[in-house]
Design an enzyme around this catalytic site. Sequence first.
Site, short mmCIF file in Angstrom:
data_model
loop_
_atom_site.label_atom_id
_atom_site.label_comp_id
_atom_site.label_asym_id
_atom_site.label_seq_id
_atom_site.Cartn_x
_atom_site.Cartn_y
_atom_site.Cartn_z
N ASN A 73 0.87 -1.19 0.00
CA ASN A 73 0.00 0.00 0.00
C ASN A 73 0.91 1.24 0.00
O ASN A 73 1.68 1.46 0.94
CB ASN A 73 -0.89 -0.03 1.25
CG ASN A 73 -1.82 1.17 1.32
OD1 ASN A 73 -1.40 2.30 1.06
ND2 ASN A 73 -3.07 0.94 1.66
N HIS A 85 1.14 6.37 1.54
CA HIS A 85 1.93 7.38 2.26
C HIS A 85 3.06 7.97 1.44
O HIS A 85 3.67 8.96 1.85
CB HIS A 85 2.39 6.83 3.61
CG HIS A 85 1.21 6.58 4.51
ND1 HIS A 85 0.18 7.50 4.63
CD2 HIS A 85 0.86 5.53 5.27
CE1 HIS A 85 -0.73 7.01 5.45
NE2 HIS A 85 -0.35 5.81 5.84
N HIS A 132 -5.55 3.54 -1.47
CA HIS A 132 -6.87 3.86 -0.92
C HIS A 132 -7.26 5.22 -1.45
O HIS A 132 -6.65 6.23 -1.09
CB HIS A 132 -6.79 3.87 0.62
CG HIS A 132 -8.11 4.07 1.30
ND1 HIS A 132 -8.26 3.95 2.66
CD2 HIS A 132 -9.34 4.40 0.82
CE1 HIS A 132 -9.52 4.19 2.98
NE2 HIS A 132 -10.19 4.47 1.88
N ARG A 150 -9.38 7.87 -0.96
CA ARG A 150 -10.30 8.33 0.08
C ARG A 150 -11.21 9.43 -0.43
O ARG A 150 -10.85 10.19 -1.32
CB ARG A 150 -9.49 8.89 1.27
CG ARG A 150 -8.67 7.85 2.03
CD ARG A 150 -8.06 8.51 3.25
NE ARG A 150 -9.12 9.02 4.10
CZ ARG A 150 -9.65 8.34 5.13
NH1 ARG A 150 -9.18 7.15 5.45
NH2 ARG A 150 -10.61 8.84 5.83
N ARG A 189 -7.03 12.84 0.82
CA ARG A 189 -5.91 13.38 1.61
C ARG A 189 -4.55 12.88 1.14
O ARG A 189 -3.54 13.49 1.41
CB ARG A 189 -6.10 13.08 3.09
CG ARG A 189 -5.83 11.65 3.48
CD ARG A 189 -5.67 11.54 4.97
NE ARG A 189 -6.96 11.65 5.63
CZ ARG A 189 -7.37 10.82 6.61
NH1 ARG A 189 -6.58 9.87 7.03
NH2 ARG A 189 -8.53 10.96 7.17
N GLU A 224 -8.64 0.41 -2.69
CA GLU A 224 -9.57 0.40 -1.55
C GLU A 224 -10.46 1.62 -1.69
O GLU A 224 -9.97 2.72 -1.98
CB GLU A 224 -8.79 0.52 -0.24
CG GLU A 224 -7.86 -0.61 0.03
CD GLU A 224 -6.96 -0.31 1.23
OE1 GLU A 224 -7.09 0.76 1.85
OE2 GLU A 224 -6.12 -1.15 1.52
N THR A 283 -8.33 3.73 8.42
CA THR A 283 -9.55 2.92 8.44
C THR A 283 -9.73 2.33 9.84
O THR A 283 -8.82 1.69 10.37
CB THR A 283 -9.44 1.77 7.41
OG1 THR A 283 -8.93 2.32 6.20
CG2 THR A 283 -10.77 1.12 7.18
N GLU A 291 -10.97 -9.40 3.26
CA GLU A 291 -9.69 -9.02 3.86
C GLU A 291 -9.96 -8.87 5.35
O GLU A 291 -10.77 -8.03 5.77
CB GLU A 291 -9.16 -7.71 3.27
CG GLU A 291 -7.85 -7.31 3.93
CD GLU A 291 -7.22 -6.06 3.33
OE1 GLU A 291 -7.57 -5.67 2.19
OE2 GLU A 291 -6.37 -5.45 4.02
N HIS A 300 -3.64 -4.44 7.92
CA HIS A 300 -3.77 -3.27 8.80
C HIS A 300 -2.83 -3.39 9.98
O HIS A 300 -2.96 -4.29 10.81
CB HIS A 300 -5.19 -3.02 9.31
CG HIS A 300 -5.45 -1.54 9.42
ND1 HIS A 300 -4.87 -0.79 10.41
CD2 HIS A 300 -6.14 -0.68 8.64
CE1 HIS A 300 -5.22 0.47 10.24
NE2 HIS A 300 -5.97 0.57 9.17
#
Length: 249
Positions: free
Chosen positions: A7, A10, A43, A45, A49, A70, A101, A151, A200
Amino acid sequence: MARLNVNIDHVATLRQARRTIEPSVAAAALECEKAGASGITIHLRQDRRHIQDSDAFALKQVVSTYLNIEMAATSEMLEIAEKIVPDAVTLVPESPGEITTEGGLDIVSNFAQVSDAVKVLQKAGIFVSIFIDPVKEQILAAKECSASQIEISTARYAELTLGSRAFHPEGKQLAQEEISRINQAAQDARALGLLVAAGHGLTTRNIKPIAQIREIEEFNIGHHIISRSVFIGLESAVREMLLAINSEI
Ligand code: PXP
Protein backbone atom coordinates in the site's frame (compact mmCIF):
# COMPACT_ATOMS: atom_id res chain seq x y z
CA MET A 1 3.56 -18.46 -0.25
CA ALA A 2 1.29 -15.50 0.50
CA ARG A 3 1.29 -12.54 -1.86
CA LEU A 4 2.28 -9.05 -0.72
CA ASN A 5 0.50 -6.00 -2.10
CA VAL A 6 2.28 -2.86 -0.99
CA ASN A 7 0.00 0.00 0.00
CA ILE A 8 1.74 3.16 -1.24
CA ASP A 9 -0.73 5.76 0.11
CA HIS A 10 1.93 7.38 2.26
CA VAL A 11 4.17 8.13 -0.69
CA ALA A 12 1.27 10.36 -1.76
CA THR A 13 0.91 11.66 1.81
CA LEU A 14 4.47 13.00 1.60
CA ARG A 15 3.87 14.56 -1.81
CA GLN A 16 0.59 16.15 -0.67
CA ALA A 17 2.38 17.71 2.32
CA ARG A 18 3.79 20.15 -0.24
CA ARG A 19 1.23 19.69 -3.05
CA THR A 20 4.20 19.13 -5.31
CA ILE A 21 5.33 16.48 -7.80
CA GLU A 22 7.59 14.33 -5.65
CA PRO A 23 7.88 11.63 -4.45
CA SER A 24 6.24 10.00 -7.46
CA VAL A 25 3.58 7.43 -6.64
CA ALA A 26 4.07 5.72 -10.00
CA ALA A 27 7.84 5.44 -9.47
CA ALA A 28 7.19 3.98 -6.00
CA ALA A 29 4.89 1.34 -7.49
CA LEU A 30 7.58 0.28 -9.96
CA GLU A 31 10.15 0.08 -7.17
CA CYS A 32 7.85 -2.19 -5.13
CA GLU A 33 7.29 -4.45 -8.15
CA LYS A 34 11.05 -4.61 -8.77
CA ALA A 35 11.54 -5.75 -5.17
CA GLY A 36 9.11 -8.64 -5.66
CA ALA A 37 5.74 -7.29 -4.52
CA SER A 38 2.80 -9.15 -6.05
CA GLY A 39 0.73 -6.02 -6.33
CA ILE A 40 0.08 -2.41 -5.43
CA THR A 41 -2.71 -1.20 -3.19
CA ILE A 42 -4.00 2.36 -2.87
CA HIS A 43 -6.87 3.86 -0.92
CA LEU A 44 -8.75 6.52 -2.84
CA ARG A 45 -10.30 8.33 0.08
CA GLN A 46 -13.31 10.58 -0.25
CA ASP A 47 -11.30 13.43 1.32
CA ARG A 48 -8.41 12.81 -1.18
CA ARG A 49 -5.91 13.38 1.61
CA HIS A 50 -3.22 11.30 -0.09
CA ILE A 51 -3.99 9.38 -3.31
CA GLN A 52 -5.58 11.57 -6.02
CA ASP A 53 -7.79 10.41 -8.89
CA SER A 54 -4.90 11.14 -11.28
CA ASP A 55 -2.66 8.72 -9.29
CA ALA A 56 -5.21 5.95 -9.66
CA PHE A 57 -5.47 6.49 -13.42
CA ALA A 58 -1.66 6.67 -13.76
CA LEU A 59 -1.17 3.47 -11.74
CA LYS A 60 -3.60 1.63 -13.97
CA GLN A 61 -1.17 2.41 -16.81
CA VAL A 62 2.10 1.55 -15.07
CA VAL A 63 1.33 -1.31 -12.68
CA SER A 64 1.99 -4.60 -14.44
CA THR A 65 1.37 -6.90 -11.47
CA TYR A 66 -1.96 -6.27 -9.72
CA LEU A 67 -3.72 -3.06 -8.81
CA ASN A 68 -6.07 -3.10 -5.83
CA ILE A 69 -8.01 0.07 -4.99
CA GLU A 70 -9.57 0.40 -1.55
CA MET A 71 -12.66 2.57 -1.53
CA ALA A 72 -15.93 3.30 0.22
CA ALA A 73 -19.07 1.84 -1.37
CA THR A 74 -20.37 5.20 -2.60
CA SER A 75 -21.71 6.03 -6.05
CA GLU A 76 -18.86 8.54 -6.61
CA MET A 77 -16.23 5.85 -5.94
CA LEU A 78 -18.01 3.18 -7.95
CA GLU A 79 -18.12 5.48 -10.98
CA ILE A 80 -14.36 6.02 -10.71
CA ALA A 81 -13.76 2.28 -10.40
CA GLU A 82 -15.84 1.65 -13.51
CA LYS A 83 -13.63 4.11 -15.41
CA ILE A 84 -10.29 2.80 -14.15
CA VAL A 85 -11.15 -0.93 -14.00
CA PRO A 86 -8.39 -1.95 -11.56
CA ASP A 87 -7.74 -5.66 -11.03
CA ALA A 88 -9.47 -5.50 -7.67
CA VAL A 89 -11.49 -3.20 -5.46
CA THR A 90 -11.54 -3.63 -1.70
CA LEU A 91 -14.61 -2.09 -0.11
CA VAL A 92 -13.75 -0.36 3.16
CA PRO A 93 -15.65 1.78 5.67
CA GLU A 94 -14.79 5.45 5.87
CA SER A 95 -15.72 8.04 8.43
CA PRO A 96 -14.85 11.72 8.24
CA GLY A 97 -11.86 12.75 10.37
CA GLU A 98 -10.53 9.24 10.98
CA ILE A 99 -6.73 8.88 10.98
CA THR A 100 -6.90 5.55 9.19
CA THR A 101 -9.55 2.92 8.44
CA GLU A 102 -11.13 2.13 11.79
CA GLY A 103 -12.12 -1.54 11.74
CA GLY A 104 -13.91 -3.50 9.09
CA LEU A 105 -16.96 -2.70 7.02
CA ASP A 106 -20.23 -3.59 8.75
CA ILE A 107 -21.81 -5.49 5.86
CA VAL A 108 -24.66 -6.78 8.02
CA SER A 109 -25.94 -3.27 8.80
CA ASN A 110 -25.33 -1.95 5.27
CA PHE A 111 -26.24 -5.04 3.29
CA ALA A 112 -28.19 -3.45 0.42
CA GLN A 113 -25.56 -0.77 -0.23
CA VAL A 114 -22.64 -3.23 -0.11
CA SER A 115 -24.27 -5.92 -2.21
CA ASP A 116 -25.31 -3.33 -4.84
CA ALA A 117 -21.70 -2.09 -4.94
CA VAL A 118 -20.41 -5.64 -5.38
CA LYS A 119 -22.79 -6.11 -8.33
CA VAL A 120 -21.70 -2.87 -10.03
CA LEU A 121 -18.01 -3.72 -9.65
CA GLN A 122 -18.36 -7.32 -10.80
CA LYS A 123 -20.38 -6.18 -13.84
CA ALA A 124 -17.36 -4.02 -14.75
CA GLY A 125 -15.12 -7.11 -14.52
CA ILE A 126 -13.49 -6.12 -11.23
CA PHE A 127 -12.56 -8.66 -8.52
CA VAL A 128 -14.21 -7.65 -5.24
CA SER A 129 -12.79 -8.03 -1.75
CA ILE A 130 -14.39 -6.65 1.42
CA PHE A 131 -12.45 -5.50 4.47
CA ILE A 132 -14.14 -6.91 7.59
CA ASP A 133 -13.46 -7.70 11.23
CA PRO A 134 -12.92 -11.40 12.03
CA VAL A 135 -16.59 -11.96 12.87
CA LYS A 136 -18.69 -14.89 11.58
CA GLU A 137 -21.81 -12.82 10.74
CA GLN A 138 -19.74 -10.48 8.59
CA ILE A 139 -18.11 -13.40 6.76
CA LEU A 140 -21.53 -14.92 6.04
CA ALA A 141 -22.77 -11.53 4.81
CA ALA A 142 -19.72 -11.17 2.54
CA LYS A 143 -20.56 -14.55 1.03
CA GLU A 144 -24.22 -13.62 0.69
CA CYS A 145 -23.40 -10.50 -1.28
CA SER A 146 -21.20 -12.55 -3.65
CA ALA A 147 -17.82 -11.01 -2.84
CA SER A 148 -14.90 -13.17 -4.00
CA GLN A 149 -12.61 -12.37 -1.10
CA ILE A 150 -12.58 -11.00 2.41
CA GLU A 151 -9.69 -9.02 3.86
CA ILE A 152 -9.53 -9.68 7.60
CA SER A 153 -8.73 -6.59 9.64
CA THR A 154 -5.65 -7.16 11.77
CA ALA A 155 -6.04 -3.72 13.38
CA ARG A 156 -6.85 -5.03 16.86
CA TYR A 157 -4.00 -7.55 16.74
CA ALA A 158 -1.64 -4.76 15.61
CA GLU A 159 -2.78 -2.55 18.45
CA LEU A 160 -2.11 -5.36 20.96
CA THR A 161 1.40 -5.98 19.64
CA LEU A 162 2.54 -2.38 19.33
CA GLY A 163 5.94 -1.71 20.94
CA SER A 164 6.41 -3.03 24.47
CA ARG A 165 2.81 -4.29 24.65
CA ALA A 166 4.05 -7.33 22.71
CA PHE A 167 6.05 -8.40 25.80
CA HIS A 168 3.45 -7.69 28.48
CA PRO A 169 1.90 -11.00 29.73
CA GLU A 170 -1.67 -9.67 29.58
CA GLY A 171 -1.08 -8.15 26.13
CA LYS A 172 0.46 -11.40 24.93
CA GLN A 173 -2.60 -13.34 26.06
CA LEU A 174 -4.99 -10.92 24.33
CA ALA A 175 -2.88 -11.00 21.16
CA GLN A 176 -3.01 -14.79 21.22
CA GLU A 177 -6.80 -14.67 21.49
CA GLU A 178 -6.94 -12.27 18.55
CA ILE A 179 -4.72 -14.57 16.47
CA SER A 180 -7.20 -17.39 17.21
CA ARG A 181 -10.09 -15.17 16.07
CA ILE A 182 -8.28 -14.29 12.85
CA ASN A 183 -7.39 -17.95 12.29
CA GLN A 184 -11.00 -19.05 12.85
CA ALA A 185 -12.27 -16.34 10.49
CA ALA A 186 -9.81 -17.46 7.80
CA GLN A 187 -10.99 -21.09 8.16
CA ASP A 188 -14.68 -20.08 8.10
CA ALA A 189 -14.20 -17.94 4.99
CA ARG A 190 -12.30 -20.65 3.10
CA ALA A 191 -14.96 -23.20 4.04
CA LEU A 192 -17.49 -20.93 2.32
CA GLY A 193 -15.30 -20.68 -0.77
CA LEU A 194 -14.13 -17.13 -0.11
CA LEU A 195 -10.50 -16.17 -0.72
CA VAL A 196 -8.75 -14.61 2.27
CA ALA A 197 -6.50 -11.58 2.60
CA ALA A 198 -5.41 -9.72 5.73
CA GLY A 199 -4.00 -6.36 6.63
CA HIS A 200 -3.77 -3.27 8.80
CA GLY A 201 -0.96 -2.40 11.17
CA LEU A 202 1.21 -5.36 10.20
CA THR A 203 4.96 -5.03 10.65
CA THR A 204 8.02 -7.25 10.24
CA ARG A 205 7.86 -7.68 14.03
CA ASN A 206 4.25 -8.84 14.38
CA ILE A 207 3.44 -10.59 11.10
CA LYS A 208 4.86 -14.04 11.78
CA PRO A 209 1.88 -15.65 13.60
CA ILE A 210 -0.51 -14.21 11.00
CA ALA A 211 1.69 -15.33 8.09
CA GLN A 212 1.52 -18.87 9.50
CA ILE A 213 -2.23 -19.01 8.85
CA ARG A 214 -2.17 -20.88 5.55
CA GLU A 215 -5.63 -19.77 4.45
CA ILE A 216 -4.42 -16.17 4.21
CA GLU A 217 -3.13 -15.83 0.68
CA GLU A 218 -2.64 -12.07 0.42
CA PHE A 219 -1.37 -9.27 2.63
CA ASN A 220 -1.96 -5.55 2.12
CA ILE A 221 0.70 -3.65 4.03
CA GLY A 222 1.59 0.01 3.84
CA HIS A 223 2.55 2.13 6.79
CA HIS A 224 5.38 -0.02 8.14
CA ILE A 225 6.97 -0.57 4.73
CA ILE A 226 6.88 3.13 3.82
CA SER A 227 8.19 4.04 7.29
CA ARG A 228 11.10 1.61 6.95
CA SER A 229 11.82 2.95 3.45
CA VAL A 230 12.79 6.30 4.98
CA PHE A 231 15.79 4.55 6.52
CA ILE A 232 16.66 1.68 4.19
CA GLY A 233 15.03 2.56 0.87
CA LEU A 234 11.77 1.27 -0.58
CA GLU A 235 13.18 -1.73 -2.39
CA SER A 236 14.92 -3.02 0.77
CA ALA A 237 11.83 -2.33 2.88
CA VAL A 238 9.67 -4.43 0.55
CA ARG A 239 12.24 -7.25 0.50
CA GLU A 240 12.44 -7.16 4.29
CA MET A 241 8.66 -7.64 4.53
CA LEU A 242 8.66 -10.42 1.94
CA LEU A 243 11.29 -12.22 4.01
CA ALA A 244 9.26 -11.79 7.19
CA ILE A 245 6.14 -13.18 5.48
CA ASN A 246 7.81 -16.14 3.88
CA SER A 247 10.56 -17.27 6.26
CA GLU A 248 9.59 -20.42 8.16
CA ILE A 249 11.45 -19.50 11.36
N1 PXP B 1 -5.96 -2.94 4.32
C1 PXP B 1 -6.90 -1.95 4.39
C2 PXP B 1 -8.31 -2.28 4.03
C3 PXP B 1 -6.54 -0.64 4.77
O1 PXP B 1 -7.48 0.30 4.83
C4 PXP B 1 -5.20 -0.37 5.05
C5 PXP B 1 -4.79 1.04 5.40
O2 PXP B 1 -5.05 1.87 4.32
C6 PXP B 1 -4.27 -1.42 4.95
C7 PXP B 1 -4.68 -2.70 4.60
C8 PXP B 1 -2.82 -1.21 5.23
O3 PXP B 1 -2.64 -0.89 6.56
P1 PXP B 1 -1.21 -0.39 7.06
O4 PXP B 1 -0.92 0.87 6.33
O5 PXP B 1 -1.39 -0.20 8.52
O6 PXP B 1 -0.22 -1.47 6.72
